[in-house]
Motif scaffolding. Structure first.
Motif, PDB file in Angstrom:
ATOM      1  N   TYR A  63     -14.867 -15.187  47.020  1.00  0.00           N
ATOM      2  CA  TYR A  63     -13.894 -16.217  47.030  1.00  0.00           C
ATOM      3  C   TYR A  63     -12.838 -16.409  45.892  1.00  0.00           C
ATOM      4  O   TYR A  63     -13.333 -15.637  45.005  1.00  0.00           O
TER       5      TYR A  63
ATOM      6  N   ALA B  21     -17.361 -12.379  56.380  1.00  0.00           N
ATOM      7  CA  ALA B  21     -17.755 -11.792  55.089  1.00  0.00           C
ATOM      8  C   ALA B  21     -18.707 -10.445  55.234  1.00  0.00           C
ATOM      9  O   ALA B  21     -18.838  -9.638  54.270  1.00  0.00           O
TER      10      ALA B  21
ATOM     11  N   CYS C  11     -12.934 -19.240  50.571  1.00  0.00           N
ATOM     12  CA  CYS C  11     -13.896 -18.240  50.563  1.00  0.00           C
ATOM     13  C   CYS C  11     -13.930 -17.750  51.844  1.00  0.00           C
ATOM     14  O   CYS C  11     -13.310 -18.489  53.003  1.00  0.00           O
ATOM     15  N   LEU C  12     -14.206 -16.470  52.072  1.00  0.00           N
ATOM     16  CA  LEU C  12     -14.400 -15.990  53.308  1.00  0.00           C
ATOM     17  C   LEU C  12     -15.542 -16.671  54.028  1.00  0.00           C
ATOM     18  O   LEU C  12     -16.791 -16.767  53.406  1.00  0.00           O
ATOM     19  N   GLN C  13     -15.431 -16.963  55.138  1.00  0.00           N
ATOM     20  CA  GLN C  13     -16.660 -17.627  55.844  1.00  0.00           C
ATOM     21  C   GLN C  13     -17.649 -16.458  56.312  1.00  0.00           C
ATOM     22  O   GLN C  13     -17.426 -15.227  56.052  1.00  0.00           O
ATOM     23  N   PRO C  14     -19.047 -16.914  56.317  1.00  0.00           N
ATOM     24  CA  PRO C  14     -20.181 -16.085  56.204  1.00  0.00           C
ATOM     25  C   PRO C  14     -20.100 -15.104  57.263  1.00  0.00           C
ATOM     26  O   PRO C  14     -20.285 -13.761  57.009  1.00  0.00           O
TER      27      PRO C  14
ATOM     28  N   GLN D 212     -20.274 -13.942  49.847  1.00  0.00           N
ATOM     29  CA  GLN D 212     -18.927 -14.288  50.371  1.00  0.00           C
ATOM     30  C   GLN D 212     -18.086 -14.091  48.955  1.00  0.00           C
ATOM     31  O   GLN D 212     -18.295 -14.658  48.287  1.00  0.00           O
TER      32      GLN D 212
ATOM     33  N   GLU E 256     -18.250 -12.016  45.160  1.00  0.00           N
ATOM     34  CA  GLU E 256     -19.450 -11.999  46.020  1.00  0.00           C
ATOM     35  C   GLU E 256     -20.258 -13.419  45.339  1.00  0.00           C
ATOM     36  O   GLU E 256     -20.782 -13.060  44.116  1.00  0.00           O
ATOM     37  N   ASN E 257     -20.608 -14.357  46.172  1.00  0.00           N
ATOM     38  CA  ASN E 257     -21.257 -15.411  45.763  1.00  0.00           C
ATOM     39  C   ASN E 257     -22.630 -15.378  46.131  1.00  0.00           C
ATOM     40  O   ASN E 257     -23.009 -14.173  46.616  1.00  0.00           O
TER      41      ASN E 257
ATOM     42  N   ARG F 281     -13.288  -8.467  54.655  1.00  0.00           N
ATOM     43  CA  ARG F 281     -13.266  -8.393  53.327  1.00  0.00           C
ATOM     44  C   ARG F 281     -12.263  -7.820  52.514  1.00  0.00           C
ATOM     45  O   ARG F 281     -11.713  -8.232  51.670  1.00  0.00           O
TER      46      ARG F 281
END
Length: 94
Positions: A63, A23, A17-20, A61, A56-57, A29
């Motif tokens: 992932y 993101a 996952c892309l870190q906060p 983010q 997007e979670n 992104r």
């Protein structure tokens, strides 16, 4: 990259996952999404396949899930390399 479980098929997966903070950056992104797209198109024994992508979670983010490959961690490999007391042959793939 985190270890996770595929909720549908009950198998271990690796989740990238892309870190906060990155993101929040549109360029970061796009780069992350492009990485997932390119990797998903590749088929080679040395490339871990992607099982799925989520844009997007709950935290915003993106992932994706990949096959979980059991083995030595990079940290362990580096420690082992530095603990060797002989000259290292950097041409070796071992």
């Amino acid at each position: 990259v985190y270890e996770g479980v595929d909720a549908e098929l009950h198998r271990p997966v690796a989740v990238k996952c892309l870190q906060p903070l990155p993101a929040l950056d549109p360029q970061s992104r796009r780069r992350f999404v492009r990485e997932a797209e390119v990797t998903a198109k590749l088929e080679h024994p040395g490339i871990v396949p992607i099982y799925g992508f989520v844009p997007e979670n709950d935290l915003g983010q993106p992932y994706y899930a990949m096959r979980f490959v059991q083995g030595e961690t990079l940290r362990d490999a580096i420690r082992q390399l530095h603990s060797q007391h002989h000259t290292i042959d950097w041409r070796s793939l071992e």
